[in-house]
Design an enzyme around this catalytic site. Structure first.
Site, short mmCIF file in Angstrom:
data_model
loop_
_atom_site.label_atom_id
_atom_site.label_comp_id
_atom_site.label_asym_id
_atom_site.label_seq_id
_atom_site.Cartn_x
_atom_site.Cartn_y
_atom_site.Cartn_z
N GLY A 12 0.81 -1.21 0.00
CA GLY A 12 0.00 0.00 0.00
C GLY A 12 0.84 1.26 0.00
N ASN A 95 -5.39 -9.67 -0.73
CA ASN A 95 -5.44 -11.06 -1.22
C ASN A 95 -6.67 -11.77 -0.69
OD1 ASN A 95 -3.10 -11.12 -2.83
ND2 ASN A 95 -1.81 -11.36 -1.02
N SER A 121 -0.19 -7.76 -8.11
CA SER A 121 1.08 -8.47 -8.07
C SER A 121 2.22 -7.51 -8.38
CB SER A 121 1.09 -9.63 -9.07
OG SER A 121 2.31 -10.35 -9.00
N GLY A 123 4.82 -7.06 -5.52
CA GLY A 123 5.63 -7.12 -4.30
C GLY A 123 6.33 -5.83 -3.98
N LYS A 189 -6.10 -13.71 -9.74
CA LYS A 189 -4.90 -13.55 -8.89
C LYS A 189 -4.65 -14.82 -8.07
CE LYS A 189 -1.55 -11.24 -6.77
NZ LYS A 189 -1.37 -11.79 -5.45
N HIS A 192 -3.06 -17.25 -10.32
CA HIS A 192 -1.71 -16.72 -10.55
C HIS A 192 -0.77 -17.15 -9.43
CE1 HIS A 192 1.26 -13.56 -9.50
NE2 HIS A 192 1.37 -13.30 -10.78
N ASN A 193 -1.23 -16.99 -8.18
CA ASN A 193 -0.38 -17.35 -7.05
C ASN A 193 -0.21 -18.85 -6.90
OD1 ASN A 193 -0.40 -14.57 -6.65
ND2 ASN A 193 -0.52 -14.77 -4.43
N GLU A 196 2.38 -19.70 -9.24
CA GLU A 196 3.64 -19.22 -8.64
C GLU A 196 4.21 -20.26 -7.68
OE1 GLU A 196 4.13 -16.07 -5.22
OE2 GLU A 196 3.71 -15.04 -7.10
#
Length: 327
Positions: A12, A95, A121, A123, A189, A192-193, A196
């Site tokens: 954030g 998330n 996404s 990080g 997402k 996606h994770n 990952e």
């Protein structure tokens, strides 16, 4: 545009910085007012409460929530909803489980408050690289916020265009995409994770095999003391394995080939579990993702070099610090 940001942590906070750098005005809030004051020094407008934040936003108000998934997000969204007016927009960029998004949107609909879920996404590198954004929700609200999404996203950069995409319209090449109705953003997402998890674990296992090539369990003529940092570096250049995850692995190994600061206890943040559960609901075999998730569970009981590689990758892309294990 003006936007309220609730939550000034690793993600954030840097999103606020990127937005301000792009010319947007950010009204910020977090529980620690000292943190708020630090962002005020950088150009944000600080607030001491959610009511204060809503009062400083012009209509239609836009509040982006970047707090931990679960109860913190639930409480924040509902408190915001009690303060907002019809036409205002709440964005959950954390998330969250996509099913929670659908439920919240339905709860807010009678009040006329629009709800978007944005899988984010990028990080700790997002400030410089930009954030890949997967968006779910009302089309009109998404269009209204296009300047925000465009600023946060990485843009086309130097990535070559995919052959055949010249005739395609849309924002995918810019690094953000309206995936569908509420929940679709966090659903994409989530998967996606999950992917990952599998990619990270394949890399980790491979480096563990390389590291153990020199053990006494192997015949002397088949023992190799392999330079892991150099191998990760050469794979970055022209190999089909080249990727950001490999870049981060190479960075970790050049700093410390033995990864001494990592025990190998690997947490899972939820999306991997939800991906496996969704695969079960859909009767879709997800062998690699499931195995990667279970390996993380096992890592909290017994550690291998592969888990150290996983921990190093998580620290490099997300700033995730290992938690002490119970065993």
């Amino acid at each position: 545009m003006q936007l309220g940001m609730i939550g000034l942590g690793r993600m954030g906070g840097n999103m606020v910085r990127r937005l301000m750098k792009g010319g947007h005005t950010c009204i910020v809030h977090t529980r620690n007012f000292a943190t708020v004051q630090e962002f005020v020094k950088e150009g944000a407008i600080g607030t001491k409460s959610l009511e204060d934040l809503i009062g400083k936003l012009p209509a239609p108000r836009v509040a982006w929530v970047m707090v931990p998934a679960g109860t913190p997000t639930e409480q924040t969204v509902m408190e915001l909803a009690s303060l907002m007016q019809p036409g205002d927009i709440i964005i959950d960029g954390g998330n969250s489980n996509y099913k929670d998004d659908v439920r919240r949107a339905q709860a807010l609909k009678p009040k006329g408050i629009r709800y978007l879920d944005v899988g984010t996404s990028g990080g700790v590198w997002g400030l410089e690289r930009g954030y890949c954004l997967m968006i779910g929700g009302d089309t009109e609200a998404v269009r209204h916020l296009d300047p925000i999404f465009r600023t946060l996203a990485p843009g086309r950069g130097t990535i070559p265009r995919t052959p055949g995409r010249k005739s395609q319209d849309g924002t995918a090449e810019e690094g953000y995409l309206h995936c569908g109705p509420v929940g679709a953003g966090h659903f994409v997402k989530m998967v996606h994770n999950g992917i990952e998890y599998g990619l990270m674990h394949a890399l980790a296992e491979g480096f563990d095999i390389l590291r153990n090539a020199g053990t006494e369990a192997r015949p002397p003529e088949l023992r190799y003391g392999l330079p892991l940092a150099d191998i990760s570096e050469v794979w970055r250049r022209g190999s089909v394995l080249s990727s950001w995850l490999l870049d981060l692995t190479a960075s970790a190994l050049i700093e410390d080939a033995a990864l001494e600061k990592f025990t190998g206890s690997v947490e899972d943040s939820g999306e991997g579990r939800w991906t496996v559960m969704t695969a079960i609901e859909e009767a879709v075999p997800a062998d690699a993702i499931s195995a990667a998730l279970y390996a993380r569970f096992r890592s909290r009981q017994d550690h291998t070099f592969a888990e150290k590689i996983l921990s190093a990758m998580r620290y490099k892309f997300g700033g995730h610090v290992e938690h002490p294990t119970g065993g």
